[in-house]
Design an enzyme around this catalytic site. Structure first.
Site, mmCIF file in Angstrom:
data_model
loop_
_atom_site.group_PDB
_atom_site.id
_atom_site.type_symbol
_atom_site.label_atom_id
_atom_site.label_comp_id
_atom_site.label_asym_id
_atom_site.label_seq_id
_atom_site.Cartn_x
_atom_site.Cartn_y
_atom_site.Cartn_z
ATOM 1 N N HIS A 70 0.840 -1.208 0.000
ATOM 2 C CA HIS A 70 0.000 0.000 0.000
ATOM 3 C C HIS A 70 0.867 1.247 0.000
ATOM 4 O O HIS A 70 2.085 1.160 0.135
ATOM 5 C CB HIS A 70 -1.017 -0.007 1.150
ATOM 6 C CG HIS A 70 -0.442 0.116 2.525
ATOM 7 N ND1 HIS A 70 0.378 -0.848 3.078
ATOM 8 C CD2 HIS A 70 -0.562 1.084 3.466
ATOM 9 C CE1 HIS A 70 0.705 -0.476 4.303
ATOM 10 N NE2 HIS A 70 0.166 0.695 4.568
ATOM 11 N N HIS A 99 1.398 3.942 1.893
ATOM 12 C CA HIS A 99 1.960 4.707 3.015
ATOM 13 C C HIS A 99 3.486 4.742 2.953
ATOM 14 O O HIS A 99 4.136 3.760 2.607
ATOM 15 C CB HIS A 99 1.489 4.122 4.349
ATOM 16 C CG HIS A 99 0.068 4.468 4.667
ATOM 17 N ND1 HIS A 99 -0.710 3.729 5.533
ATOM 18 C CD2 HIS A 99 -0.715 5.493 4.213
ATOM 19 C CE1 HIS A 99 -1.913 4.283 5.615
ATOM 20 N NE2 HIS A 99 -1.944 5.341 4.816
ATOM 21 N N ASP A 118 5.855 4.621 5.037
ATOM 22 C CA ASP A 118 6.690 3.655 5.763
ATOM 23 C C ASP A 118 6.738 2.292 5.052
ATOM 24 O O ASP A 118 7.437 1.392 5.503
ATOM 25 C CB ASP A 118 6.230 3.509 7.226
ATOM 26 C CG ASP A 118 4.807 2.990 7.367
ATOM 27 O OD1 ASP A 118 3.913 3.511 6.671
ATOM 28 O OD2 ASP A 118 4.587 2.056 8.167
ATOM 29 N N HIS A 119 6.016 2.152 3.938
ATOM 30 C CA HIS A 119 6.073 0.912 3.160
ATOM 31 C C HIS A 119 6.711 1.091 1.781
ATOM 32 O O HIS A 119 7.068 0.111 1.138
ATOM 33 C CB HIS A 119 4.661 0.306 3.019
ATOM 34 C CG HIS A 119 4.084 -0.065 4.348
ATOM 35 N ND1 HIS A 119 4.023 -1.356 4.793
ATOM 36 C CD2 HIS A 119 3.606 0.704 5.348
ATOM 37 C CE1 HIS A 119 3.513 -1.367 6.024
ATOM 38 N NE2 HIS A 119 3.244 -0.134 6.382
ATOM 39 N N HIS A 143 -7.586 -0.322 5.702
ATOM 40 C CA HIS A 143 -6.530 0.583 6.185
ATOM 41 C C HIS A 143 -6.332 1.698 5.153
ATOM 42 O O HIS A 143 -6.331 2.878 5.475
ATOM 43 C CB HIS A 143 -5.260 -0.246 6.375
ATOM 44 C CG HIS A 143 -4.042 0.516 6.796
ATOM 45 N ND1 HIS A 143 -3.931 1.125 8.022
ATOM 46 C CD2 HIS A 143 -2.868 0.765 6.160
ATOM 47 C CE1 HIS A 143 -2.734 1.708 8.110
ATOM 48 N NE2 HIS A 143 -2.078 1.508 7.001
ATOM 49 N N ASP A 184 -0.542 -3.970 6.574
ATOM 50 C CA ASP A 184 -1.369 -3.297 7.574
ATOM 51 C C ASP A 184 -2.855 -3.643 7.417
ATOM 52 O O ASP A 184 -3.731 -2.870 7.813
ATOM 53 C CB ASP A 184 -1.169 -1.770 7.495
ATOM 54 C CG ASP A 184 0.271 -1.372 7.766
ATOM 55 O OD1 ASP A 184 1.099 -2.259 8.072
ATOM 56 O OD2 ASP A 184 0.583 -0.172 7.669
ATOM 57 N N HIS A 221 4.129 -4.715 10.833
ATOM 58 C CA HIS A 221 4.633 -3.952 11.978
ATOM 59 C C HIS A 221 4.810 -4.810 13.222
ATOM 60 O O HIS A 221 4.125 -5.815 13.392
ATOM 61 C CB HIS A 221 3.650 -2.827 12.342
ATOM 62 C CG HIS A 221 3.649 -1.698 11.374
ATOM 63 N ND1 HIS A 221 4.512 -0.640 11.464
ATOM 64 C CD2 HIS A 221 2.885 -1.474 10.275
ATOM 65 C CE1 HIS A 221 4.274 0.208 10.465
ATOM 66 N NE2 HIS A 221 3.297 -0.278 9.718
HETATM 67 FE FE FE Z 1 2.433 0.787 8.071
HETATM 68 ZN ZN ZN Z 2 0.058 1.737 6.519
#
Ligand code: FE
Ligand code: ZN
Length: 255
Positions: free
Chosen positions: A56, A58, A60-61, A114, A133, A171
């Site tokens: 996805h 975001h 942080d990915h 999410h 996530d 995570h």
């Molecule tokens: Fe994440």
């Molecule tokens: Zn995420």
């Protein structure tokens, strides 16, 4: 031969995963929170990265994708629905599409909730699903974009995979997820003993992922939203499973 799967801690509490097909040398990474630990792991194992599989949009990915492409020339796969907010994709995919990694075939699952374009990658022969996530160890992602009904449906899709499936999530939130889970499912012996195992693993700095789907089915309150003991603990005995899920998610948001 099943894919070899390597869990790579990244940033403060993210995970990337390497998938390696020994027969052909094909190697994929699921998500790129940062490049350093991934390149170090590839180097240590003598593997050449062929594919980057994005779950996805975001940061942080995906924030390491461009740098990792520059370093390895790997081909990038991600959700067609989110192509406008992902790094440039070599392949845009949706529910049911096949992912070929060496001799193994994976399948894309749409798992919105999410985010609307969140996808998971299921590799049936290796009994592994990469959920980031969506479904997480003892939890599920916060509903930034989707509705509770959407996430409940996404989790149902994942819950229907074979119970021995490894759930490779994005995570290290498991210990705080366990604390919350015990507030809605306090008398579940499987949850109580898993919480103790999670605490022991974290005390030793070990990852709590991957888990198995069987473990999640027995202990994850977001998958167990339909269980009578959870409904009654929430005072929602008459509610539908999806309504109960929505209430658990609301409570977790405030926890
Ligand atoms: Fe994440
Ligand atoms: Zn995420």
């Amino acid at each position: 031969m099943p894919l070899e799967i390597v869990t790579i801690p990244c940033l403060a509490d993210n995970y990337a995963y390497l998938l390696h097909d020994a027969a052909t040398g094909a190697t994929a990474v699921v998500d790129v929170p940062e490049v350093g630990p991934i390149v170090a792991e590839l180097k240590a194992r003598g593997w050449r990265l062929s594919d980057i599989l994005i779950t996805h949009h975001h940061a942080d990915h995906i924030q390491g994708v461009a740098e990792l492409v520059a370093a390895t020339g790997a081909k990038v796969t991600g959700a067609a629905a989110d192509a406008h907010r992902l790094p440039p994709l070599d392949r845009a995919v949706a529910e049911g599409d096949q992912i070929n990694l060496g001799s193994e075939t994976g399948r894309v699952l749409d798992v919105p909730g999410h985010t609307l374009g969140h996808i998971a990658y299921h590799f049936p022969a290796s009994r592994a699903v990469f959920t980031a996530d969506s479904l997480m160890a003892l939890g599920c992602g916060r509903l930034f974009e989707g509705s509770p009904a959407q996430m409940w449906q996404s989790l149902g899709k994942l819950a229907a995979l074979p119970p021995e499936t490894l759930v490779c999530s994005g995570h290290e939130y498991t210990q705080s997820n366990a604390r919350f889970a015990l507030t809605v499912d306090p008398d579940n012996p499987a949850l109580i003993s898993r919480s103790e195992r999670v605490a022991a693993a974290r005390a030793e700095g070990r990852p709590t992922v991957p888990s198995t789907l069987a473990e999640e089915l027995a202990t994850n309150p977001f998958l167990r939203a339909g269980a009578p003991q959870i409904k009654s603990a929430l005072g929602l005995s008459e509610a539908t499973d999806a309504e109960c899920f929505a209430e658990i998610r609301r409570r977790k948001d405030r926890f």
